[in-house]
Scaffold this active site. Structure first.
Site, PDB file in Angstrom:
ATOM      1  N   ASP A 213      89.804  56.908  67.980  1.00  0.00           N
ATOM      2  CA  ASP A 213      89.796  58.240  67.371  1.00  0.00           C
ATOM      3  C   ASP A 213      88.585  59.047  67.839  1.00  0.00           C
ATOM      4  OD1 ASP A 213      90.614  60.401  65.839  1.00  0.00           O
ATOM      5  OD2 ASP A 213      89.742  59.638  63.982  1.00  0.00           O
TER       6      ASP A 213
ATOM      7  N   HIS B 131      85.438  55.993  55.904  1.00  0.00           N
ATOM      8  CA  HIS B 131      86.039  54.771  56.443  1.00  0.00           C
ATOM      9  C   HIS B 131      85.117  54.157  57.492  1.00  0.00           C
ATOM     10  CE1 HIS B 131      87.575  58.315  58.715  1.00  0.00           C
ATOM     11  NE2 HIS B 131      87.107  57.614  59.728  1.00  0.00           N
TER      12      HIS B 131
ATOM     13  N   GLN C 156      91.101  52.403  61.115  1.00  0.00           N
ATOM     14  CA  GLN C 156      90.084  53.037  60.278  1.00  0.00           C
ATOM     15  C   GLN C 156      90.396  52.704  58.821  1.00  0.00           C
ATOM     16  OE1 GLN C 156      91.027  56.904  61.912  1.00  0.00           O
ATOM     17  NE2 GLN C 156      88.952  57.159  62.690  1.00  0.00           N
TER      18      GLN C 156
ATOM     19  N   ARG D  39      77.268  66.121  59.437  1.00  0.00           N
ATOM     20  CA  ARG D  39      78.630  66.600  59.210  1.00  0.00           C
ATOM     21  C   ARG D  39      79.362  65.569  58.371  1.00  0.00           C
ATOM     22  NH1 ARG D  39      83.523  65.154  61.222  1.00  0.00           N
ATOM     23  NH2 ARG D  39      85.146  66.733  61.577  1.00  0.00           N
TER      24      ARG D  39
ATOM     25  N   ASP E 131      82.223  63.914  57.153  1.00  0.00           N
ATOM     26  CA  ASP E 131      83.588  63.813  57.670  1.00  0.00           C
ATOM     27  C   ASP E 131      84.584  63.502  56.555  1.00  0.00           C
ATOM     28  OD1 ASP E 131      85.498  63.533  59.939  1.00  0.00           O
ATOM     29  OD2 ASP E 131      85.586  61.464  59.224  1.00  0.00           O
TER      30      ASP E 131
ATOM     31  N   GLU F 105      83.319  69.043  56.088  1.00  0.00           N
ATOM     32  CA  GLU F 105      84.527  69.130  56.897  1.00  0.00           C
ATOM     33  C   GLU F 105      85.705  68.887  55.963  1.00  0.00           C
ATOM     34  OE1 GLU F 105      87.816  67.418  59.518  1.00  0.00           O
ATOM     35  OE2 GLU F 105      86.598  66.303  58.070  1.00  0.00           O
TER      36      GLU F 105
ATOM     37  N   HIS G  20      86.553  69.941  68.335  1.00  0.00           N
ATOM     38  CA  HIS G  20      87.081  68.743  68.997  1.00  0.00           C
ATOM     39  C   HIS G  20      88.452  68.394  68.462  1.00  0.00           C
ATOM     40  CE1 HIS G  20      86.001  67.015  65.165  1.00  0.00           C
ATOM     41  NE2 HIS G  20      86.699  65.952  65.487  1.00  0.00           N
ATOM     42  N   ASP G  21      88.769  68.909  67.263  1.00  0.00           N
ATOM     43  CA  ASP G  21      89.962  68.508  66.531  1.00  0.00           C
ATOM     44  C   ASP G  21      91.088  69.494  66.803  1.00  0.00           C
ATOM     45  OD1 ASP G  21      91.362  66.821  64.876  1.00  0.00           O
ATOM     46  OD2 ASP G  21      89.934  66.960  63.222  1.00  0.00           O
TER      47      ASP G  21
ATOM     48  N   ARG H 234      94.676  65.676  71.709  1.00  0.00           N
ATOM     49  CA  ARG H 234      93.393  66.371  71.574  1.00  0.00           C
ATOM     50  C   ARG H 234      92.475  66.128  72.767  1.00  0.00           C
ATOM     51  NH1 ARG H 234      91.798  64.190  65.739  1.00  0.00           N
ATOM     52  NH2 ARG H 234      92.418  62.303  66.868  1.00  0.00           N
TER      53      ARG H 234
END
Length: 633
Positions: A141, A184, A251, A281, A283, A325, A389-390, A506
């Site tokens: 990921d 995670h 994850q 950040r 997540d 986020e 990035h997503d 991505r």
């Protein structure tokens, strides 16, 4: 026993506990603990007060915070004092963020260090390096499956390299930003290995069930996030048990109902803070607490956890900020933003609606978002981005769309088709991400240049790239550039040839840094040179425009559906402001003098550096915009 008595009793126990510590605690830290302990105590009791080990867990947490404070370097302790003297430092008009993968942009951490002169040339004051910790080989990921929070991926460098880079960036006026991936771990983390081996301590770090009874009950109300990877919220273990995995099967979600998990992750967080990270950040903040019978997203305990992590930071590393986020309903996004929770937040609504407006040539939904969903509490700021990035998900509120007669579901499907290039006449060359044929749901992947029309050779492509960034730079908060977009890098279609990446589109918008395009950045005969020159000019103007500090925004409406408008008022309240008008349409928009009749005629076009007479009207070409310094009559 009253809450006050409980606080006093537990505070006395903490004082005794500290007195018995082998490692002394300085007076500055004791004063900070004294200020934060009532908040931390209240939050811990709300989360874990019913547990018999609740106080013991709190004492352990205090030790973790005090140990981390004792290990913090003199340089970082001085940064704590500097930030305390200027708590609004991140609201400056000079703030500009950049984000990249270390390996894709610079090879390794030493390569990032060598890029510092370029970062200064560009004007960066904030650099977000995408996940760089030890992770599983193959699909991980993009690094969001963490195997060890205290070890850098050996291909990128060492933790010593990261500390040295953070210090050198700070000397250059650039704050280091890293992800704190705290929902995670990877299935290769030591905790996960012990849980799989049957260690009861670490089994309780995750949500593991012996059969499908409870997983089936939970999945009646949770949603599939990555259906291409696995259905539902759980994946099977090799021994027949089931473990919670919101995202990818490798994850595994942590169990924050266990206070030992909170304390362990607080230790990982403070370790990163002590490496010199200035912004974390946070997540996947919406997913960190689970309760049967709910969607297990944005539950009240998620906010309590963030506030508790925040209180721990204020004790041990108070210079560090959180960035939320939360890709959820717009109302929920703002719930995470406060000085006591996350001081910064991505602005996914503005990002998504910028692309929506460019596709529809209609700015009304974007205007509504700025009118009604932009305001933030004091001491906080948006991070405004064109893309990340997503993937791009269409996170607008259906009730907002309905105000314009738009049905949210079909509109999202149109936007997906448009940006994938399936819609006749589309200028975009994007990819679908996690397309679900059963529901029709999908998200979009692609670099800004490819989504905006440059890849397709559309005449308006360069203007759309600049317009989208001009909006991100002028609406307030911290504008964020995905590095490579400033030289109009296109999609990397070769990801489809990589067996480890072909299943994740991505990677199309995570291309390797193009040395050719960066070499062309001063050559205005090239696309890279024209886009870079225009964006660098906007960055310079923004940094010289005090009205762009902070978040304050006043809507400014025009009769044109394709034009979004707002004013950024001067801090002195004297009637001065910067008026921003942006045309997302394909046709010229003429703003008549009566629209600006409440403003003095004399204005200054900040981008072009020329005076403007508003009495003659303002003409916005297709995909054009202006930043006008004005004064109210």
């Amino acid at each position: 026993m009253t809450a006050l008595t409980a606080l006093e009793t537990d505070a006395a126990i903490v004082v005794e506990h500290i007195a018995r510590r082998e490692r002394p605690v300085d007076g500055e830290t004791i004063a900070r603990l004294r200020r934060e302990f009532p908040r931390l105590h209240r939050l811990f009791r709300a989360l874990y007060g019913e547990r018999p080990d609740g106080l013991e867990s709190l004492l352990h947490l205090v030790d973790v915070a005090l140990d981390a404070r004792g290990e913090r370097t003199a340089e970082l302790k001085q940064l704590d004092r500097v930030r305390a003297a200027d708590p609004a430092w991140f609201e400056s008009e000079r703030m500009l963020g950049g984000v990249c993968y270390v390996d894709r942009f610079a090879g390794d951490l030493d390569g990032v260090r060598r890029m510092i002169p370029y970062f200064r040339e560009l004007g960066l004051t904030y650099l977000h390096l995408m996940p760089l910790f030890d992770r599983p080989d193959g699909d991980n990921d993009g690094g969001y499956a963490v195997s060890d929070y205290r070890t850098v991926d050996p291909a990128l460098g060492t933790m010593a390299d990261l500390r040295a880079l953070a210090s050198e960036l700070r000397e250059a006026g650039i704050s280091l930003v890293l992800d704190f991936i705290f929902n995670h771990t990877s299935n290769e983390h030591e905790w996960a290995k012990r849980a799989l081996a049957g260690d009861p301590v670490y089994e309780n770090f995750y949500l593991i069930f012996p059969d499908r009874e409870l997983p089936d009950a939970y999945e009646r109300t949770t949603r599939e996030i990555f259906p291409d990877d696995h259905p539902g919220s759980f994946v099977p273990l090799t021994d027949g048990r089931w473990i919670w995995a919101t995202f990818y099967r490798f994850q595994w979600d942590l169990n924050y109902a266990n206070p030992d998990v909170f304390t362990a992750m607080a230790g990982e967080m403070l370790f990163l803070a002590n490496q010199g990270v200035e912004i974390l950040r946070m997540d996947a903040v919406a997913f960190i607490w689970k309760r049967l019978g709910t969607a297990c997203e944005s539950l009240p305990e998620a906010h309590l956890l963030l506030q508790a992590f925040n209180a721990v930071l204020r004790i041990a590393a108070p210079a560090v900020l959180f960035k939320s986020e939360a890709i959820v309903h717009p109302d929920e996004v703002q719930d995470y933003i406060s000085p006591d929770e996350c001081q910064l937040s991505y602005n996914p609504l503005q990002m998504a609606l910028t692309w929506e407006a460019l596709a529809t040539r209609d700015a009304r939904m974007l205007q509504l978002a700025l009118d009604e969903r932009h305001a933030l509490p004091p001491g906080t700021a948006w991070v405004n981005y064109v893309r990340s990035h997503d993937d791009i998900g269409w996170t607008f509120a259906d009730e907002d769309a309905a105000r314009f007669g738009i049905d949210g579901g079909p509109h999202r499907r149109f936007l997906n088709d448009f940006y994938i290039g399936r819609f006749d006449g589309s200028f975009s060359r994007g990819y679908p991400f996690q397309e679900n044929p059963r529901t029709g749901d999908a998200r979009i992947a692609g670099t800004t240049a490819s989504l905006a029309g440059i890849a397709a050779g559309d005449a308006g492509g360069e203007d759309r790239v600049v317009l989208a960034h001009a909006l991100a730079m002028s609406t307030g908060g911290i504008p964020l550039l995905y590095l490579g977009d400033e030289v109009a890098q296109l999609n990397d279609d070769t990801f489809q040839d990589d067996p480890e990446r072909r299943g994740d589109s991505r990677w199309a918008h995570r291309p390797l840094r193009s040395t050719a395009r960066y070499a062309q950045r001063f050559d205005k005969s090239t696309v890279a040179g024209r886009v870079f020159t225009r964006l660098r000019g906007l960055i310079e103007v923004r940094a010289a425009t005090p009205e762009f500090a902070g978040n304050a925004l006043v809507p400014f409406h025009t009769p044109h559906d394709a034009v979004v408008g707002f004013m950024r008022p001067a801090a002195d309240g004297g009637g001065g402001a910067v008026l921003v008008l942006a045309n997302v349409g394909d046709a010229t928009a003429a703003i008549r003098p009566e629209t600006t009749s409440g403003l003095e005629d004399s204005a200054m076009d900040l981008v072009r550096g020329v005076p403007v007479e508003l009495g003659r009207g303002v003409v916005l070409p297709a995909h054009g915009f202006v930043w006008l310094r004005v004064r109210r009559r």
